[in-house]
Write a protein that holds these residues in place. Structure first.
Motif, PDB file in Angstrom:
ATOM      1  N   ALA A   1     -32.241  68.627  -7.074  1.00  0.00           N
ATOM      2  CA  ALA A   1     -31.443  68.881  -8.283  1.00  0.00           C
ATOM      3  C   ALA A   1     -30.318  67.883  -8.421  1.00  0.00           C
ATOM      4  O   ALA A   1     -29.858  67.585  -9.530  1.00  0.00           O
ATOM      5  CB  ALA A   1     -30.886  70.294  -8.252  1.00  0.00           C
TER       6      ALA A   1
ATOM      7  N   ASP B   1     -27.245  67.965  -8.247  1.00  0.00           N
ATOM      8  CA  ASP B   1     -25.975  68.392  -8.859  1.00  0.00           C
ATOM      9  C   ASP B   1     -25.270  69.460  -8.044  1.00  0.00           C
ATOM     10  O   ASP B   1     -24.299  70.057  -8.495  1.00  0.00           O
ATOM     11  CB  ASP B   1     -26.212  68.895 -10.301  1.00  0.00           C
ATOM     12  CG  ASP B   1     -27.175  70.083 -10.360  1.00  0.00           C
ATOM     13  OD1 ASP B   1     -27.659  70.502  -9.293  1.00  0.00           O
ATOM     14  OD2 ASP B   1     -27.439  70.585 -11.475  1.00  0.00           O
TER      15      ASP B   1
ATOM     16  N   THR C   1     -26.199  72.385  -7.323  1.00  0.00           N
ATOM     17  CA  THR C   1     -26.508  73.774  -7.681  1.00  0.00           C
ATOM     18  C   THR C   1     -27.777  74.228  -6.966  1.00  0.00           C
ATOM     19  O   THR C   1     -28.604  73.416  -6.568  1.00  0.00           O
ATOM     20  CB  THR C   1     -26.721  73.911  -9.198  1.00  0.00           C
ATOM     21  OG1 THR C   1     -27.815  73.062  -9.599  1.00  0.00           O
ATOM     22  CG2 THR C   1     -25.475  73.484  -9.956  1.00  0.00           C
ATOM     23  N   ARG C   2     -27.869  75.572  -6.801  1.00  0.00           N
ATOM     24  CA  ARG C   2     -29.073  76.133  -6.197  1.00  0.00           C
ATOM     25  C   ARG C   2     -30.007  76.557  -7.324  1.00  0.00           C
ATOM     26  O   ARG C   2     -29.906  77.653  -7.856  1.00  0.00           O
ATOM     27  CB  ARG C   2     -28.708  77.321  -5.309  1.00  0.00           C
ATOM     28  CG  ARG C   2     -27.976  76.930  -4.034  1.00  0.00           C
ATOM     29  CD  ARG C   2     -27.589  78.152  -3.214  1.00  0.00           C
ATOM     30  NE  ARG C   2     -28.733  78.989  -2.866  1.00  0.00           N
ATOM     31  CZ  ARG C   2     -29.550  78.759  -1.849  1.00  0.00           C
ATOM     32  NH1 ARG C   2     -29.374  77.689  -1.079  1.00  0.00           N
ATOM     33  NH2 ARG C   2     -30.558  79.574  -1.598  1.00  0.00           N
ATOM     34  N   GLN C   3     -30.912  75.643  -7.676  1.00  0.00           N
ATOM     35  CA  GLN C   3     -31.846  75.913  -8.759  1.00  0.00           C
ATOM     36  C   GLN C   3     -32.901  76.943  -8.340  1.00  0.00           C
ATOM     37  O   GLN C   3     -33.429  77.664  -9.169  1.00  0.00           O
ATOM     38  CB  GLN C   3     -32.537  74.603  -9.185  1.00  0.00           C
ATOM     39  CG  GLN C   3     -31.577  73.530  -9.693  1.00  0.00           C
ATOM     40  CD  GLN C   3     -30.902  73.942 -10.986  1.00  0.00           C
ATOM     41  OE1 GLN C   3     -31.510  74.556 -11.848  1.00  0.00           O
ATOM     42  NE2 GLN C   3     -29.628  73.596 -11.122  1.00  0.00           N
ATOM     43  N   VAL C   4     -33.203  76.965  -7.060  1.00  0.00           N
ATOM     44  CA  VAL C   4     -34.238  77.854  -6.543  1.00  0.00           C
ATOM     45  C   VAL C   4     -33.636  78.682  -5.408  1.00  0.00           C
ATOM     46  O   VAL C   4     -32.963  78.135  -4.534  1.00  0.00           O
ATOM     47  CB  VAL C   4     -35.463  77.056  -6.028  1.00  0.00           C
ATOM     48  CG1 VAL C   4     -36.493  78.005  -5.432  1.00  0.00           C
ATOM     49  CG2 VAL C   4     -36.074  76.225  -7.152  1.00  0.00           C
TER      50      VAL C   4
ATOM     51  N   TYR D   1     -36.327  71.730  -3.076  1.00  0.00           N
ATOM     52  CA  TYR D   1     -36.126  71.801  -4.527  1.00  0.00           C
ATOM     53  C   TYR D   1     -34.644  71.705  -4.891  1.00  0.00           C
ATOM     54  O   TYR D   1     -34.273  71.077  -5.886  1.00  0.00           O
ATOM     55  CB  TYR D   1     -36.718  73.093  -5.089  1.00  0.00           C
ATOM     56  CG  TYR D   1     -38.184  72.961  -5.453  1.00  0.00           C
ATOM     57  CD1 TYR D   1     -38.572  72.517  -6.717  1.00  0.00           C
ATOM     58  CD2 TYR D   1     -39.175  73.247  -4.527  1.00  0.00           C
ATOM     59  CE1 TYR D   1     -39.903  72.377  -7.050  1.00  0.00           C
ATOM     60  CE2 TYR D   1     -40.513  73.116  -4.838  1.00  0.00           C
ATOM     61  CZ  TYR D   1     -40.880  72.680  -6.108  1.00  0.00           C
ATOM     62  OH  TYR D   1     -42.211  72.534  -6.432  1.00  0.00           O
ATOM     63  N   ASN D   2     -33.789  72.297  -4.089  1.00  0.00           N
ATOM     64  CA  ASN D   2     -32.362  72.260  -4.397  1.00  0.00           C
ATOM     65  C   ASN D   2     -31.764  70.883  -4.139  1.00  0.00           C
ATOM     66  O   ASN D   2     -30.864  70.444  -4.860  1.00  0.00           O
ATOM     67  CB  ASN D   2     -31.621  73.338  -3.599  1.00  0.00           C
ATOM     68  CG  ASN D   2     -31.919  74.738  -4.113  1.00  0.00           C
ATOM     69  OD1 ASN D   2     -32.163  74.929  -5.294  1.00  0.00           O
ATOM     70  ND2 ASN D   2     -31.912  75.716  -3.218  1.00  0.00           N
TER      71      ASN D   2
END
Length: 639
Positions: free
Chosen positions: A34, A36, A38-41, A30-31
């Motif tokens: 992203a 970008d 960033t660690r979205q999860v 999932y990351n």
């Protein structure tokens, strides 16, 4: 976040193997998507999000259609630090405010932002400082953190740290304990609302809590402490205090910079809590009664003090507060070492303190140090052997840790003069390995290091994994370990039908102790009971109990000759919520069977009644086992 959670739920529903490796791959996938950086999860954010939706967004939660077994598996998968509640309870550690100390130990840190002996970089200290040392806010913050990590917080053991509890005024003691109970008695909504109001109040007082700002405010006075120009008590009087409170008034008078209230505020140090209010004994007892039926119950209350402050009166006060366990800093039983390290106590006074604690039913938790000023590895080995073999001592729990050098301790002068050196790692590990192997099965070694940051340690052990190093050496030695912590079943649980109930009997100076334990075929421990059978002729040799007029009459009860005492009942395994069975060994009747066997053994030994030093939150449980309220204890006739 929601998409990742739904994928986990679907995988669990379909019976896939969903473990830590699987979860790690999902989070990374999932990351990466992203794009970008960033660690979205993140695992640490998944569970708080899931729990918030479950409790606050019923429509979305219903749409997820999570089966009960899936819910349990998901929480178990996402739970952080599962050992936090592996001992059967959720532990919440809080700190009292800075206060003068009547001791003068050479190894003891003197951080003016903290109570004596604690350092501002220690995790519990950081949490307390962020909460302005407000007990209500500290409990609220820890409950939220433990819940977000997926832990059940229905049964709470409160550990109150802060140097020497008995040095604090009794009014502060009542207020502080009362606020802990008040926070646990509140509903989640009430607790959050009150905590927000309290934070706002502290902020309106202009009291900072940011570490850099606090460090800058304390820098000058701390430098003077480190340089030996001021003692901690003198500095306390300068920064916070009324000179009459610091215990060293004549010395403080020589420092003209003792601050008025306005000048203390200018320093930006927030540790004088103007939110304190007097709390009567009756009001505290009302909070106790409310906790008996609260959603979050106190199943243990621990404070720490020094042996020389363990008296009849202090024991009665502690019992009235709801205390069930007392930590005492012994450090050594060698009178010469005690004197050299500024302890101002003797092994005879320590023995007296141990006898008093047992007389009142308290569990005892001993602090014992290796590598004190003047110690040798050989001497340390002999000292510890005396602790665990001499009937005058025989502790229930031990914090066994090495002395280390911090800048604000008087030990720095001894180090620079060549009078003290830290043991080599080989010497230190050798002593600790031998101590572990010698420890009897009724004693628990709770820890082997203090949470002191390596950056604060000038000399001595800096390895945070010291216990793991010692355990590896113990395993290599190939000898059996009998101490409790190494045998706990922890999170894995055990099959109840495979457990055997054993009793180990040992003699102390004033009691015959029966250690009842549930053990697995491999020797793991699933639960235990400490039954104390007093030798009343020996008990009567303790100092006479003075009157305690400051306590209400119904708080002054004391077991009488012919009565026995249960000092502790503990069942290990993953915490089960109140009135539920859970996945481990809790709420399966093990505790009840321990109590019934204790009654049988006490009756057979000729005792007419059995007392229990129950925690406030366990009173209802003991009533269900036939115990009746008897002052600060509960009692069951054995005839």
């Amino acid at each position: 976040m929601e998409e990742a959670l739904l994928e986990i739920i679907a995988a669990l529903d379909e019976g896939e193997t969903v473990d830590a490796v699987w979860l790690d791959k999902l989070v990374r996938r999932y990351n990466r998507a992203a794009h970008d950086g960033t660690r979205q999860v993140a695992k640490r954010r998944l569970l708080p999000y899931y729990l918030r939706v479950r409790s606050e967004e019923p429509e979305r939660w219903a749409a997820w259609n999570v089966a009960p077994e899936t819910d349990a598996a998901l929480v178990r998968l996402l739970q952080a630090k599962p050992r936090r509640t592996a001992s059967g309870v959720a532990t919440i550690t809080v700190l009292t405010k800075p206060w003068p100390c009547s001791g003068s130990c050479v190894f003891c840190p003197s951080d003016i932002r903290m109570p004596k002996s604690y350092l501002s970089d220690e995790p519990a200290c950081q949490r307390a400082e962020r909460c302005w040392f407000d007990p209500y806010l500290q409990v609220t913050a820890r409950l939220r953190a433990l819940t977000d990590m997926g832990h059940v917080t229905d049964k709470v053991e409160l550990i109150v740290l802060g140097g020497t509890w008995s040095d604090y005024p009794e009014a502060y003691q009542r207020w502080f304990i009362g606020e802990l109970f008040r926070a646990l008695n509140a509903s989640d909504e009430e607790r959050a609302r009150t905590a927000a109001e309290r934070r706002a109040w502290h902020e309106t007082q202009g009291l900072p809590r940011e570490r850099n700002e606090l460090a800058e405010a304390a820098a000058d006075i701390q430098q003077r402490i480190n340089a030996g120009e001021l003692t901690y008590n003198e500095a306390w009087g300068i920064v916070y205090g009324d000179r009459t409170l610091c215990g060293h008034d004549s010395a403080a008078l020589s420092h003209p910079e003792i601050l008025t209230e306005d000048r203390r505020a200018d320093r930006g140090l927030p540790l004088r809590n103007d939110g304190e209010r007097d709390l009567s004994w009756d009001a505290l007892f009302a909070l106790h009664r409310a906790n008996e039926g609260a959603a979050k119950r106190v199943v243990g209350l621990v404070v720490e003090t020094r042996p020389d402050l363990v008296t009849e009166q202090s024991c009665r006060t502690l019992r009235a507060l709801g205390c069930t366990k007392v930590q005492i800093g012994i450090q050594s039983l060698n009178d010469d070492l005690l004197a050299a390290n500024g302890r101002a106590i003797t092994s005879a006074r320590i023995a007296q303190a141990m006898a008093l604690l047992r007389r009142y039913g308290f569990k005892n938790h001993i602090h014992f140090m290796v590598n004190l000023l003047g110690a040798t590895p050989e001497g340390d080995l002999a000292d510890y052997r005396r602790l665990i073999t001499d009937p005058a001592f025989l502790p229930d729990e031990v914090k066994l840790y090495p002395c280390c050098l911090v800048e604000s301790a008087h030990l720095t002068d001894c180090f620079e003069a060549g009078r003290w050196r830290p043991y080599t790692e080989e010497e230190l590990v050798g002593v600790l390995v031998a101590d572990v192997l010698a420890t009897p099965p009724w004693t628990r070694i709770s820890r082997m290091i203090r949470d002191i940051s390596a950056t604060d340690i000038l000399a001595g052990n800096k390895k945070t994994n010291l216990r793991q190093i010692v355990e590896a050496a113990v395993e290599e030695a190939g000898e059996p370990i009998r101490e409790i912590r190494s045998r706990e079943i922890s999170v894995e649980g055990a099959e109840v039908e495979n457990l055997a109930l054993e009793t180990i009997v040992y003699q102390t100076a004033t009691t015959e102790e029966h250690f009842l334990q549930w053990v697995t075929p491999a020797g793991k421990i699933a639960g235990f009971c400490r039954l104390s059978l007093p030798d009343w002729a020996a008990v009567e040799q303790c100092p006479d109990a003075p009157e305690a007029p400051h306590l209400p009459e119904d708080a002054c009860g004391l077991p009488v000759p012919g009565e026995a005492m249960i000092r502790e009942v503990h069942v290990y395994g993953k915490v089960a919520a109140l009135h539920t069975t859970g996945e481990g060994t809790q709420h399966l009747g093990l505790g009840r069977k321990l109590v019934e066997e204790a009654c049988t053994q006490a009756r057979a030994a000729g005792y007419a009644a059995l007392n229990v030093i129950s925690a406030v939150g366990t009173r209802a449980y003991y009533r269900s086992l036939g115990f009746e309220d008897a002052g600060p204890y509960q009692k069951r006739p054995l005839s």
